[in-house]
Design a protein around this motif. Structure first.
Motif, PDB file in Angstrom:
ATOM      1  N   MET A   1      -1.300  66.650  18.952  1.00 44.04           N
ATOM      2  CA  MET A   1      -0.954  68.029  18.688  1.00 44.04           C
ATOM      3  C   MET A   1      -1.555  68.404  17.343  1.00 44.04           C
ATOM      4  N   ASP A   2      -1.824  69.670  17.163  1.00 45.01           N
ATOM      5  CA  ASP A   2      -2.441  70.066  15.901  1.00 45.01           C
ATOM      6  C   ASP A   2      -1.363  70.201  14.820  1.00 45.01           C
ATOM      7  N   ILE A   3      -1.816  70.305  13.582  1.00 44.34           N
ATOM      8  CA  ILE A   3      -0.909  70.319  12.438  1.00 44.34           C
ATOM      9  C   ILE A   3       0.060  71.498  12.494  1.00 44.34           C
ATOM     10  N   ASP A   4      -0.396  72.653  12.960  1.00 45.76           N
ATOM     11  CA  ASP A   4       0.487  73.825  13.034  1.00 45.76           C
ATOM     12  C   ASP A   4       1.650  73.583  13.992  1.00 45.76           C
ATOM     13  N   GLU A   5       1.352  72.987  15.147  1.00 48.87           N
ATOM     14  CA  GLU A   5       2.417  72.682  16.109  1.00 48.87           C
ATOM     15  C   GLU A   5       3.410  71.684  15.512  1.00 48.87           C
ATOM     16  N   PHE A   6       2.870  70.670  14.845  1.00 49.14           N
ATOM     17  CA  PHE A   6       3.743  69.654  14.254  1.00 49.14           C
ATOM     18  C   PHE A   6       4.586  70.259  13.133  1.00 49.14           C
ATOM     19  N   GLU A   7       3.979  71.105  12.305  1.00 52.88           N
ATOM     20  CA  GLU A   7       4.732  71.784  11.244  1.00 52.88           C
ATOM     21  C   GLU A   7       5.865  72.623  11.827  1.00 52.88           C
ATOM     22  N   ASP A   8       5.599  73.279  12.958  1.00 50.96           N
ATOM     23  CA  ASP A   8       6.646  74.059  13.624  1.00 50.96           C
ATOM     24  C   ASP A   8       7.805  73.159  14.059  1.00 50.96           C
ATOM     25  N   LEU A   9       7.487  71.963  14.575  1.00 48.99           N
ATOM     26  CA  LEU A   9       8.536  71.037  14.990  1.00 48.99           C
ATOM     27  C   LEU A   9       9.347  70.557  13.782  1.00 48.99           C
ATOM     28  N   VAL A  10       8.667  70.282  12.684  1.00 48.07           N
ATOM     29  CA  VAL A  10       9.370  69.884  11.461  1.00 48.07           C
ATOM     30  C   VAL A  10      10.248  71.042  10.984  1.00 48.07           C
ATOM     31  N   GLY A  11       9.736  72.259  11.045  1.00 43.27           N
ATOM     32  CA  GLY A  11      10.518  73.440  10.676  1.00 43.27           C
ATOM     33  C   GLY A  11      11.768  73.578  11.526  1.00 43.27           C
ATOM     34  N   GLN A  12      11.632  73.346  12.836  1.00 40.86           N
ATOM     35  CA  GLN A  12      12.793  73.401  13.729  1.00 40.86           C
ATOM     36  C   GLN A  12      13.827  72.353  13.323  1.00 40.86           C
ATOM     37  N   ALA A  13      13.343  71.164  13.001  1.00 42.22           N
ATOM     38  CA  ALA A  13      14.257  70.090  12.591  1.00 42.22           C
ATOM     39  C   ALA A  13      14.977  70.475  11.296  1.00 42.22           C
ATOM     40  N   LEU A  14      14.246  71.033  10.340  1.00 39.06           N
ATOM     41  CA  LEU A  14      14.870  71.432   9.072  1.00 39.06           C
ATOM     42  C   LEU A  14      15.862  72.570   9.272  1.00 39.06           C
TER      43      LEU A  14
END
Length: 122
Positions: A1-14
């Motif tokens: 997955m690209d960095i933007d998608e992964f950042e979104d997942l981290v954002g959801q977790a936070l």
């Protein structure tokens, strides 16, 4: 997955963290990195780069004395490639990231690996 998608997942977790945990984010930065660096692996006695999903580096809140000021933020690093290597569905990836963030935040709050193990958060 690209960095933007992964950042979104981290954002959801936070975003899913309880307010009392979020309040403990004092002078700590959460960053994303593909893999642990050789130095991070050596400093933490990690031999398999797939074995490190996250890492806390800094001075835990209980260890900060009266002279703690004007210092760079502590750092929680979430490692994208080891998490992706788990090949979990997106919802489970968010949960694994959340668990990783909580684990590293617990170190920031002063919990040891042994204490986390006793609580079932290892």
């Amino acid at each position: 997955m690209d960095i933007d998608e992964f950042e979104d997942l981290v954002g959801q977790a936070l975003d899913s963290l309880p307010p009392e945990i979020e309040a403990g984010l004092d002078n700590v930065a959460i960053i994303i990195q593909d893999w642990p660096s050789p130095e991070q692996m050596e400093d933490n006695d990690i031999r398999d780069r797939y074995g490190l999903l996250g890492l806390y580096e800094g001075i835990a809140l209980p260890d900060r004395g009266t002279g703690y000021n004007m210092v760079a933020p502590d750092k929680i690093t979430i490692f994208q490639k080891p998490l992706e290597a788990l090949r979990l569905p997106p919802a489970e990836t968010v949960e694994e990231i959340r668990k990783t963030v909580l684990h590293e935040l617990a170190h920031h709050l002063g919990f040891s690996e042994d204490h986390l193990h006793d609580l079932g958060y290892d």
